[in-house]
Design an enzyme around this catalytic site. Structure first.
Site, PDB file in Angstrom:
ATOM      1  N   GLN A  76       0.829  -1.215   0.000  1.00 53.15           N
ATOM      2  CA  GLN A  76       0.000   0.000   0.000  1.00 53.15           C
ATOM      3  C   GLN A  76       0.866   1.269   0.000  1.00 53.15           C
ATOM      4  O   GLN A  76       0.475   2.302   0.545  1.00 53.15           O
ATOM      5  CB  GLN A  76      -0.948   0.005   1.202  1.00 53.15           C
ATOM      6  CG  GLN A  76      -2.129  -0.929   1.040  1.00 53.15           C
ATOM      7  CD  GLN A  76      -3.017  -0.548  -0.146  1.00 53.15           C
ATOM      8  OE1 GLN A  76      -3.331   0.611  -0.373  1.00 53.15           O
ATOM      9  NE2 GLN A  76      -3.394  -1.555  -0.937  1.00 53.15           N
ATOM     10  N   SER A  77       2.032   1.207  -0.616  1.00 48.35           N
ATOM     11  CA  SER A  77       2.944   2.358  -0.615  1.00 48.35           C
ATOM     12  C   SER A  77       2.336   3.587  -1.294  1.00 48.35           C
ATOM     13  O   SER A  77       1.930   3.530  -2.459  1.00 48.35           O
ATOM     14  CB  SER A  77       4.230   1.962  -1.340  1.00 48.35           C
ATOM     15  OG  SER A  77       4.977   3.098  -1.669  1.00 48.35           O
TER      16      SER A  77
END
Ligand SMILES: Cc1ncc(COP(=O)(O)O)c(C=O)c1O
Length: 330
Positions: A76-77
């Protein structure tokens, strides 16, 4: 004399200055004057702190004739999502190395990475280190004839940190315009680029305030400490900006104690912070970074660890796209 000309060498990707405003409901509730700097509004595919860093990194890549960008991050960067957006708008090919298994459905930032046209590589089953995986990916792309620019995790190197050096100039102008003195600045610190830039900018633009960086990640014994990473960037800043000041590890403030849960793990702390911000001010925090840091700030205020007369600023560094991945955990 410090040399600030390097700050001019950037590619415009965002909307600046970001708003700096008062949080009247939370200020009343916590009995402190609380302000927020809205870097969740920087533009570039739902905003965030990486827009500022990417303005310098992408310019560097374009100036040097690269046609492809690689970077890495968590599933989920936010950094990966914003890099994908920056590449989309500048015509660079984008490859993301994600430290995860390929999920059946793409949600939150991962959905956006794909939508923004990035090539996704999942390293979940890899036995190698992230550095080795990145090297392998780079070599493979170079064999196809691409010129590959490698952006480190979080965009945290000297070039990326310039985004927050110039953000401090922006802040200084806003404080002057609003005739405001901020005593404490709280923000989330993870890979260190934001903090290094803020620390350098504080000196360059002579901002009299105390930094309260809240560490997000758990300490790992196999990587360099956050303070060491920050020090490396600061040492390069001293040289490139010709600063008379020098830095030592002990000069690097990092607030620990809110990073006890794993990275990305939603606890009651982050849940509380995301909820109170949404329900009292209509502001969306994120579950990983700003939720954790905002909780830290509110806890410090609640325990009156700083003088009651203080004016505090929360630097909102974005990330709300990840909320959609966490919807069923709230
Ligand atoms: C929303 C958000 N806030 C804060 C940070 C921390 O910034 P830095 O990695 O520069 O320390 C990140 C990093 O990814 C982020 O995505």
């Amino acid at each position: 004399m410090p040399n600030i000309n390097i700050l001019k060498n950037k590619y415009d990707l965002g909307f600046f200055p970001t708003p700096l405003h008062y949080l009247k409901n939370l200020s009343k509730q916590f009995d402190y004057d609380i302000y927020v700097k809205r870097d969740d509004q920087t533009g570039l595919a739902t905003g965030g702190n990486k827009t500022r860093k990417l303005e310098y990194l992408i310019k560097d890549a374009l100036d040097k004739g690269y046609d492809t960008v690689i970077t890495a991050g968590a599933q989920q960067s936010n950094h990966c999502r914003q890099t994908a957006a920056a590449c989309a708008t500048t015509g660079l090919e984008c490859h993301l190395l994600l430290n995860a298994y390929k999920p059946d459905t793409y949600q939150g930032n991962l959905f956006l990475d794909d939508l923004l046209g990035a090539h996704l590589h999942f390293s979940g089953s890899s036995k190698k280190s992230r550095e080795e995986d990145l090297k392998e990916l780079k070599t493979g792309l170079e064999k196809e004839g691409k010129k590959v620019y490698l952006i480190p995790v979080g965009g945290s190197n000297f070039v990326g940190s310039l985004g927050y050096v110039s953000a401090m100039k922006e802040l200084k102008n806003q404080l002057t315009e609003q005739k405001l003195k901020i005593d404490y600045i709280f923000f989330a610190t993870s890979s260190g680029g934001t903090q290094s830039g803020i620390m350098t900018g504080k000196i360059l633009f002579d901002i009299d305030t105390t930094l309260m960086p809240i560490q997000i990640d758990k300490e790992k014994d196999y990587t360099l400490s956050l303070e060491t990473e920050i020090l490396k960037i600061l040492q390069e800043s001293v040289e490139k900006f010709n600063l008379s000041q020098t830095f030592d590890l002990k000069d690097i403030p990092v607030i620990k104690g809110y990073n006890l849960a794993e990275y990305g793990q939603l606890t009651n702390n982050e849940r509380f912070a995301v909820n109170i911000s949404a329900k009292t001010e209509g502001i969306l925090l994120d579950p990983v970074y700003t939720g954790r840091a905002f909780y830290g700030m509110l806890d410090i205020l609640k325990k009156q660890k700083i003088p009651k007369t203080s004016k505090v600023l929360f630097w909102h560094t974005g990330g709300s796209a990840a909320l959609f991945k966490y919807a069923d955990e709230f």
